[in-house]
Design a protein around this motif. Sequence first.
Motif: not given
Length: 126
Positions: A45-59, A105-108
């Motif tokens: 399984r590969e993490g491809i993206s994430c989005i945080s709640n408060s700041h809406g930061s993405t990766d 920030i979020c993690e993948m």
Amino acid sequence: QAQLVESGGGLVQPGGSLRLSCAASGFTLDYYDIGWFRQAPGKEREGISCISNSHGSTDYADSVKGRFTISRDNAKNTVYMQMNSLKPEDTAVYYCATVRSKFPICEMTSTTYNFWGQGTQVTVSS
């Protein structure tokens, strides 16, 4: 009963687009980070993206950066993944997952997430 339901997968030709949705029920996504993951047959399984709640930061993973865009609509309790310029190597089952937000920030990393949807199949083929 809390649920995450992915939808929007299907068969698309190379170069095409799809938009995946991850709809939450039984709880609100407002306080959660959301990750998108995928798993192809015989692969991890590969993490491809994430989005945080408060700041809406993405990766984004390098494999999808510039082609995929994650977004969230807290009013609809839904997270989206817009996938453009799809390639055959994007073929996989796509999952969304949530974890209670702790950091800006979020993690993948898949082990970070503790609540998962059932997945939706994306097939990119001519």
